[in-house]
Design a protein around this motif. Structure first.
Motif, PDB file in Angstrom:
ATOM      1  N   VAL A  51      19.012  32.883   6.552  1.00  0.00           N
ATOM      2  CA  VAL A  51      18.110  33.937   5.917  1.00  0.00           C
ATOM      3  C   VAL A  51      19.527  34.179   4.826  1.00  0.00           C
ATOM      4  O   VAL A  51      20.426  35.369   4.957  1.00  0.00           O
ATOM      5  N   LYS A  52      18.999  33.888   3.108  1.00  0.00           N
ATOM      6  CA  LYS A  52      20.061  33.416   2.522  1.00  0.00           C
ATOM      7  C   LYS A  52      19.576  34.490   1.245  1.00  0.00           C
ATOM      8  O   LYS A  52      18.041  34.522   1.224  1.00  0.00           O
ATOM      9  N   ALA A  53      20.104  35.616   0.318  1.00  0.00           N
ATOM     10  CA  ALA A  53      20.114  36.323  -0.109  1.00  0.00           C
ATOM     11  C   ALA A  53      19.591  35.337  -1.366  1.00  0.00           C
ATOM     12  O   ALA A  53      20.270  34.147  -1.883  1.00  0.00           O
ATOM     13  N   ALA A  54      18.743  36.349  -2.551  1.00  0.00           N
ATOM     14  CA  ALA A  54      18.184  35.409  -3.797  1.00  0.00           C
ATOM     15  C   ALA A  54      19.745  35.192  -4.509  1.00  0.00           C
ATOM     16  O   ALA A  54      19.617  33.998  -5.376  1.00  0.00           O
ATOM     17  N   PRO A  55      20.383  36.220  -4.585  1.00  0.00           N
ATOM     18  CA  PRO A  55      21.329  35.669  -5.745  1.00  0.00           C
ATOM     19  C   PRO A  55      22.490  34.668  -5.501  1.00  0.00           C
ATOM     20  O   PRO A  55      22.687  33.590  -6.288  1.00  0.00           O
ATOM     21  N   VAL A  56      22.347  34.072  -3.980  1.00  0.00           N
ATOM     22  CA  VAL A  56      23.147  33.316  -3.417  1.00  0.00           C
ATOM     23  C   VAL A  56      21.832  32.011  -3.786  1.00  0.00           C
ATOM     24  O   VAL A  56      22.762  31.068  -3.680  1.00  0.00           O
ATOM     25  N   LYS A  57      21.202  31.300  -3.934  1.00  0.00           N
ATOM     26  CA  LYS A  57      19.691  30.955  -4.361  1.00  0.00           C
ATOM     27  C   LYS A  57      20.380  30.492  -5.831  1.00  0.00           C
ATOM     28  O   LYS A  57      20.257  29.275  -5.784  1.00  0.00           O
ATOM     29  N   TRP A  58      20.373  31.500  -6.422  1.00  0.00           N
ATOM     30  CA  TRP A  58      20.275  31.383  -8.150  1.00  0.00           C
ATOM     31  C   TRP A  58      21.583  30.921  -8.025  1.00  0.00           C
ATOM     32  O   TRP A  58      21.729  29.965  -9.029  1.00  0.00           O
ATOM     33  N   ASP A  59      23.191  31.130  -7.748  1.00  0.00           N
ATOM     34  CA  ASP A  59      24.459  30.272  -7.442  1.00  0.00           C
ATOM     35  C   ASP A  59      24.359  29.224  -6.603  1.00  0.00           C
ATOM     36  O   ASP A  59      24.955  28.292  -8.105  1.00  0.00           O
ATOM     37  N   MET A  60      24.123  29.364  -5.832  1.00  0.00           N
ATOM     38  CA  MET A  60      23.970  27.412  -5.552  1.00  0.00           C
ATOM     39  C   MET A  60      23.543  26.652  -6.730  1.00  0.00           C
ATOM     40  O   MET A  60      23.734  25.429  -6.652  1.00  0.00           O
ATOM     41  N   GLU A  61      22.643  26.919  -6.962  1.00  0.00           N
ATOM     42  CA  GLU A  61      21.436  26.277  -8.004  1.00  0.00           C
ATOM     43  C   GLU A  61      22.784  26.019  -9.494  1.00  0.00           C
ATOM     44  O   GLU A  61      22.271  24.785 -10.027  1.00  0.00           O
ATOM     45  N   VAL A  62      22.865  27.452  -9.847  1.00  0.00           N
ATOM     46  CA  VAL A  62      23.644  27.011 -10.886  1.00  0.00           C
ATOM     47  C   VAL A  62      25.163  26.183 -11.179  1.00  0.00           C
ATOM     48  O   VAL A  62      25.139  25.345 -11.405  1.00  0.00           O
ATOM     49  N   VAL A  63      26.020  25.986  -9.576  1.00  0.00           N
ATOM     50  CA  VAL A  63      27.102  25.848  -8.911  1.00  0.00           C
ATOM     51  C   VAL A  63      26.347  24.324  -9.407  1.00  0.00           C
ATOM     52  O   VAL A  63      27.680  23.469  -9.140  1.00  0.00           O
ATOM     53  N   LYS A  64      25.663  23.754  -8.343  1.00  0.00           N
ATOM     54  CA  LYS A  64      24.805  22.260  -8.429  1.00  0.00           C
ATOM     55  C   LYS A  64      24.940  21.269  -9.480  1.00  0.00           C
ATOM     56  O   LYS A  64      24.964  20.508  -9.493  1.00  0.00           O
ATOM     57  N   HIS A  65      24.123  22.339 -10.517  1.00  0.00           N
ATOM     58  CA  HIS A  65      22.805  21.549 -11.746  1.00  0.00           C
ATOM     59  C   HIS A  65      23.497  21.659 -13.026  1.00  0.00           C
ATOM     60  O   HIS A  65      23.088  21.074 -14.178  1.00  0.00           O
ATOM     61  N   SER A  66      23.940  23.370 -12.972  1.00  0.00           N
ATOM     62  CA  SER A  66      24.066  23.583 -14.965  1.00  0.00           C
ATOM     63  C   SER A  66      25.164  22.980 -15.013  1.00  0.00           C
ATOM     64  O   SER A  66      26.149  22.760 -14.456  1.00  0.00           O
ATOM     65  N   GLU A  67      25.339  22.427 -16.485  1.00  0.00           N
ATOM     66  CA  GLU A  67      26.602  21.981 -17.573  1.00  0.00           C
ATOM     67  C   GLU A  67      27.409  22.185 -16.392  1.00  0.00           C
ATOM     68  O   GLU A  67      28.716  21.942 -16.763  1.00  0.00           O
ATOM     69  N   TYR A  68      27.874  23.953 -17.283  1.00  0.00           N
ATOM     70  CA  TYR A  68      28.610  25.544 -16.934  1.00  0.00           C
ATOM     71  C   TYR A  68      28.224  26.609 -16.876  1.00  0.00           C
ATOM     72  O   TYR A  68      27.298  26.335 -16.692  1.00  0.00           O
ATOM     73  N   ALA A  69      29.323  27.052 -16.395  1.00  0.00           N
ATOM     74  CA  ALA A  69      28.855  28.527 -16.023  1.00  0.00           C
ATOM     75  C   ALA A  69      30.531  29.338 -17.306  1.00  0.00           C
ATOM     76  O   ALA A  69      31.124  28.497 -17.862  1.00  0.00           O
ATOM     77  N   GLN A  70      29.998  30.620 -17.398  1.00  0.00           N
ATOM     78  CA  GLN A  70      30.117  31.397 -18.301  1.00  0.00           C
ATOM     79  C   GLN A  70      30.624  32.779 -18.908  1.00  0.00           C
ATOM     80  O   GLN A  70      31.230  33.638 -18.609  1.00  0.00           O
ATOM     81  N   ALA A  71      29.427  33.727 -17.537  1.00  0.00           N
ATOM     82  CA  ALA A  71      29.684  34.763 -16.867  1.00  0.00           C
ATOM     83  C   ALA A  71      28.935  35.007 -15.837  1.00  0.00           C
ATOM     84  O   ALA A  71      28.451  34.442 -15.014  1.00  0.00           O
ATOM     85  N   GLU A 107      21.252  29.379 -17.503  1.00  0.00           N
ATOM     86  CA  GLU A 107      22.273  28.745 -16.866  1.00  0.00           C
ATOM     87  C   GLU A 107      23.217  28.705 -16.642  1.00  0.00           C
ATOM     88  O   GLU A 107      23.813  27.843 -15.719  1.00  0.00           O
ATOM     89  N   ALA A 108      23.644  29.171 -17.752  1.00  0.00           N
ATOM     90  CA  ALA A 108      25.333  28.999 -17.553  1.00  0.00           C
ATOM     91  C   ALA A 108      25.278  31.028 -16.487  1.00  0.00           C
ATOM     92  O   ALA A 108      27.233  31.361 -17.375  1.00  0.00           O
ATOM     93  N   VAL A 109      24.962  32.093 -16.354  1.00  0.00           N
ATOM     94  CA  VAL A 109      24.874  32.724 -15.452  1.00  0.00           C
ATOM     95  C   VAL A 109      24.753  33.236 -14.179  1.00  0.00           C
ATOM     96  O   VAL A 109      23.599  32.234 -13.827  1.00  0.00           O
ATOM     97  N   LEU A 110      26.313  33.075 -13.698  1.00  0.00           N
ATOM     98  CA  LEU A 110      25.962  33.473 -12.154  1.00  0.00           C
ATOM     99  C   LEU A 110      25.731  35.253 -11.975  1.00  0.00           C
ATOM    100  O   LEU A 110      25.878  36.168 -12.307  1.00  0.00           O
ATOM    101  N   VAL A 111      24.824  35.152 -10.142  1.00  0.00           N
ATOM    102  CA  VAL A 111      24.963  36.655 -10.366  1.00  0.00           C
ATOM    103  C   VAL A 111      25.863  37.219  -9.014  1.00  0.00           C
ATOM    104  O   VAL A 111      25.295  35.959  -8.062  1.00  0.00           O
ATOM    105  N   GLY A 112      25.058  38.233  -8.486  1.00  0.00           N
ATOM    106  CA  GLY A 112      25.925  38.841  -6.860  1.00  0.00           C
ATOM    107  C   GLY A 112      25.166  39.546  -7.480  1.00  0.00           C
ATOM    108  O   GLY A 112      25.370  40.803  -7.898  1.00  0.00           O
ATOM    109  N   SER A 113      24.715  40.085  -6.122  1.00  0.00           N
ATOM    110  CA  SER A 113      24.698  41.413  -5.224  1.00  0.00           C
ATOM    111  C   SER A 113      25.014  42.084  -4.136  1.00  0.00           C
ATOM    112  O   SER A 113      24.816  40.850  -3.178  1.00  0.00           O
TER     113      SER A 113
END
Length: 407
Positions: A51-71, A107-113
């Motif tokens: 049972v993964k929270a929505a922010p976990v799923k979002w961040d997994m995608e950003v870390v894996k597929h985004s060219e970079y992160a900035q926030a 796609e450069a924004v990570l989220v956490g809750s």
């Protein structure tokens, strides 16, 4: 390597902010922002809970597929877990709002809750909070500390640290902040940890360093045996220190790994010691084990034993509970060869030798067990491997906190 002031804003090019968005709490800040002036390589490790929270799923995608992160945008009070497609859509909305406010790609924004499971985020408050965060962010130590406080839920203290070290003749900084007090039993790597560094390092090695280090840090703590839906560790590297980029596992890589271990160990211990209702950090060291795996299994079995945790709270040298927990761990050892020693700032006392109780003073044992950190050393006399796990005592207040959590 030396410890320095601050946390996530200590490294060059990083800013932070906190805001009171009234997501759940009416009398404190509950949103935080981490922002890098330059694009970052990003690494992450996440909960193994199915049972993964929505922010976990979002961040997994950003870390894996985004060219970079900035926030990174974080809220406390509501976990955005078990919220379905609507909850994931709110992650997208959060990222879009931050992207517009910071002039960076979504796609450069990570989220956490972190917070209550099952509730939807109040997006108007979230968006208002993001606007305030973007307007007030800066690189001050004070803003970094404010961000660390804003992500707290049942935590009683903020948790942050920064260290400086040298890579390729350049001074490099690594800082971090985390939250975690209950629902703590990471297996990934509700705990959240955010790390920032100005080191130049390839994305591949950044991820390898993080994935390697969590095994001996965050994965070696437990408060209550519950693996959260939201466990996330994010590591951002913006390269602003100007060191030669680390692209292979050379001396600079191992120096970076040592610094990362120092920071993560510090934060992991802080979470364990600040377990809900806890009065003591409970450390278990298994030494002379046959293998690292065996030492890990034995040490974690002891720190997760409710009976042992209760004994630590009562300052009771009930060593039988420790041997019992080792015995049901699944690891093979000879109980008749085990030595157990209690240690703390008040002294050291061997309790059993070769599986048999020594003639020790219960009063002296209780005095040793009355300190803020209590250490058990279990010598299984089988080899050269060892492991250390961290937990906390089990108190009446743990039940009170969790019985009243949603109210």
């Amino acid at each position: 390597m030396k410890q320095t002031e601050g946390g996530v804003t200590a490294a060059k090019g990083f800013e932070a902010a906190a805001a009171a968005a009234a997501i759940k709490y009416k009398d404190r800040t509950d949103m935080a922002l981490i922002y890098s002036k330059a694009p970052c390589r990003a690494a992450g490790t996440f909960t193994t809970n199915l049972v993964k929270a929505a922010p976990v799923k979002w961040d997994m995608e950003v870390v894996k597929h985004s060219e970079y992160a900035q926030a990174v945008v974080v809220n406390s009070g509501i976990a955005n877990a078990c919220t379905g497609a609507e909850g994931y859509g709110y992650c997208r909305e959060t990222a879009a709002a931050a992207a517009a406010a910071l002039d960076i790609p979504a796609e450069a924004v990570l989220v956490g809750s972190t917070g209550v499971i099952g509730m939807q985020l109040p997006m108007e408050r979230i968006k208002k909070g993001i606007k305030e965060l973007a307007e007030t962010k800066n690189s001050s130590v004070e803003n970094g500390t404010a961000a660390a406080k804003a992500i707290m839920t049942t935590d009683t203290v903020k948790k942050e640290i920064a260290v400086q070290f040298t890579l390729g003749g350049k001074e490099v900084t690594l800082g971090g902040m985390c939250k975690g007090s209950g629902m703590i039993h990471p297996n990934m790597c509700t705990m959240l940890s955010f790390l920032t560094t100005d080191a130049a390092i390839s994305k591949e090695l950044l991820q390898k360093a993080l994935s390697t280090d969590i095994q001996d840090t965050y994965n070696m703590i437990s408060v209550d045996g519950d693996t959260s839906t939201n466990d996330t560790v994010l590591l951002l590297a913006n390269g602003q220190a100007g060191n030669p980029e680390i692209t292979e596992e050379n001396e600079d890589y191992h120096t970076f790994l040592s610094a990362l271990n120092y920071v993560n160990t510090y934060l992991a211990r802080k979470m364990a010691g600040d377990g809900e209702g806890a009065t003591a950090l409970f450390t278990v060291k298994v030494i002379h084990a046959e293998s690292k795996e065996q030492a890990v299994t034995l040490s974690k079995s002891v720190i997760t034993s409710s009976l042992t945790k209760a004994a630590i709270y009562g300052h009771d040298a009930n060593w039988g509970r420790i041997l019992c927990a080792m015995g049901y761990s699944g690891a093979q050892f000879d109980p008749e060869k085990v030595d157990l020693t209690f240690e703390s700032a008040a002294g050291s006392l061997k309790i059993i030798e070769n599986g048999v109780a020594l003639d020790y003073s219960e009063k002296e044992a209780s005095r040793i067990l009355s300190e803020e950190e209590v250490i058990v050393i279990a010598d299984v006399k089988m080899g050269d491997a060892q492991a250390t796990a961290w937990g906390c005592d089990l108190t009446y207040d743990y039940v009170k906190i969790n019985a009243d959590y949603r109210s």
